[in-house]
Design a protein around this motif. Sequence first.
Motif, PDB file in Angstrom:
ATOM      1  N   THR A 134       0.851  -1.123   0.076  1.00 32.92           N
ATOM      2  CA  THR A 134      -0.087  -0.102  -0.160  1.00 32.92           C
ATOM      3  C   THR A 134       0.770   1.214   0.167  1.00 32.92           C
ATOM      4  OG1 THR A 134      -1.775  -1.008   1.014  1.00 32.92           O
ATOM      5  CG2 THR A 134      -1.838   1.177   1.201  1.00 32.92           C
ATOM      6  N   LEU A 135       2.051   1.298   0.909  1.00 33.95           N
ATOM      7  CA  LEU A 135       2.928   2.409   0.848  1.00 33.95           C
ATOM      8  C   LEU A 135       3.422   2.622  -0.459  1.00 33.95           C
ATOM      9  CD1 LEU A 135       4.416   1.947   4.319  1.00 33.95           C
ATOM     10  CD2 LEU A 135       2.933   3.670   3.671  1.00 33.95           C
ATOM     11  N   GLU A 136       3.995   1.457  -0.922  1.00 38.20           N
ATOM     12  CA  GLU A 136       4.692   1.632  -2.365  1.00 38.20           C
ATOM     13  C   GLU A 136       3.496   2.168  -3.322  1.00 38.20           C
ATOM     14  OE1 GLU A 136       5.965  -2.044  -3.369  1.00 38.20           O
ATOM     15  OE2 GLU A 136       7.927  -2.140  -2.015  1.00 38.20           O
ATOM     16  N   GLN A 138       1.030   4.169  -2.766  1.00 37.91           N
ATOM     17  CA  GLN A 138       1.012   5.534  -2.506  1.00 37.91           C
ATOM     18  C   GLN A 138       2.086   6.416  -2.936  1.00 37.91           C
ATOM     19  OE1 GLN A 138       0.122   5.519   1.946  1.00 37.91           O
ATOM     20  NE2 GLN A 138      -1.982   5.016   1.700  1.00 37.91           N
ATOM     21  N   ASN A 139       3.264   6.023  -2.761  1.00 39.53           N
ATOM     22  CA  ASN A 139       4.575   6.904  -2.909  1.00 39.53           C
ATOM     23  C   ASN A 139       4.388   6.859  -4.652  1.00 39.53           C
ATOM     24  OD1 ASN A 139       5.626   6.770  -0.370  1.00 39.53           O
ATOM     25  ND2 ASN A 139       6.714   4.964  -0.499  1.00 39.53           N
ATOM     26  N   LYS A 140       4.148   5.840  -5.421  1.00 40.60           N
ATOM     27  CA  LYS A 140       3.993   5.951  -6.834  1.00 40.60           C
ATOM     28  C   LYS A 140       2.876   7.062  -7.238  1.00 40.60           C
ATOM     29  CE  LYS A 140       5.491   1.125  -8.015  1.00 40.60           C
ATOM     30  NZ  LYS A 140       5.283   0.063  -8.749  1.00 40.60           N
ATOM     31  N   THR A 142       2.231   9.518  -5.202  1.00 39.79           N
ATOM     32  CA  THR A 142       2.561  10.851  -4.800  1.00 39.79           C
ATOM     33  C   THR A 142       3.565  11.262  -5.854  1.00 39.79           C
ATOM     34  OG1 THR A 142       2.374  10.317  -2.652  1.00 39.79           O
ATOM     35  CG2 THR A 142       3.959  12.203  -3.077  1.00 39.79           C
ATOM     36  N   GLU A 143       4.639  10.485  -6.318  1.00 42.58           N
ATOM     37  CA  GLU A 143       5.410  10.469  -7.400  1.00 42.58           C
ATOM     38  C   GLU A 143       4.618  11.086  -8.745  1.00 42.58           C
ATOM     39  OE1 GLU A 143       7.957   7.277  -7.798  1.00 42.58           O
ATOM     40  OE2 GLU A 143       8.901   7.609  -5.797  1.00 42.58           O
ATOM     41  N   THR A 144       3.683  10.455  -9.099  1.00 44.70           N
ATOM     42  CA  THR A 144       2.993  10.891 -10.208  1.00 44.70           C
ATOM     43  C   THR A 144       2.368  12.192 -10.274  1.00 44.70           C
ATOM     44  OG1 THR A 144       2.569   8.429 -10.672  1.00 44.70           O
ATOM     45  CG2 THR A 144       1.135  10.151 -12.003  1.00 44.70           C
ATOM     46  N   GLN A 223      -4.723  11.078  -3.257  1.00 40.51           N
ATOM     47  CA  GLN A 223      -4.034  12.230  -3.819  1.00 40.51           C
ATOM     48  C   GLN A 223      -5.105  12.929  -4.560  1.00 40.51           C
ATOM     49  OE1 GLN A 223      -0.783  12.854  -3.532  1.00 40.51           O
ATOM     50  NE2 GLN A 223      -0.720  11.103  -1.947  1.00 40.51           N
TER      51      GLN A 223
END
Length: 261
Positions: A134-136, A138-140, A142-144, A223
């Motif tokens: 889930t964190l991965e 969310q990080n992706k 966020t990066e997007t 996001q």
Amino acid sequence: MENKEYIDSGILELYVYGLLSETESEAIATKAKNDNEINDEIIAIEKSIVALSSSFSPFHSVANYEKIKAKLELKHAKVIELEPTRNWSQYIGWAAAILVMVGVGYQYNQLNLTNNQVVKTEVEKVKMEKELQTLELQNKATETSLAVVRDVKNTVVALGGQAVAPESSAKVYWNKETQVVYVDAAGLPEPPKGMVYQVWALKLNPLTPTSIGLLDNFDKNNQRIFAVNSTGDAEAFGITLEPAGGSLTPTMEQLYTLGKV
């Protein structure tokens, strides 16, 4: 019971010592008559006792023993009834059995505790793996989102709130070269159950709306940045609230935001 188990049980020693009940003694005597191995073991025990007794009083002959016995005997002495010897081997056996049962119970309990701990550890591991995934994600996301916002090639179109929801707002990030479109819907309220936001690319003269996508899973997108279909010739963008699955044409009474390029 096998002879070895019978001999190892210690009952023959108790028989030779005279510590068994009459019934038990008769049973062993009968068994010894019919079983040479048992009889030989009894004889061996008796010999061991004789040898042990001799080691303690080696200088007393049988004659001396009889003389001492005669002197100790008192005429007309009352016979003292001795309390029957208790069969302590039975109590010891039961105590040993109880200890074994307690030990087995303890080991079983410890095994269960260990198994439960293993299961708990596995559950925690699976939970942590899901949280990591889930964190991965969310990080992706966020990066997007950051890449979309920071892309200097994007044209940012601000969409203002309309009559049905004047406090609503949104932003469209449109790369005219690649025709890729992202929608920042952070200014929109969560849609009612069974409804979905639909994004439209508009030509203004004449007014021609073209659907470029739905903002699905609105509540799960932290996001609130959504990728929609590409478009190359929009003059404005609008967002309406439609029944789940979307509509072929926009419901103008449910026009939440609108903005010109």
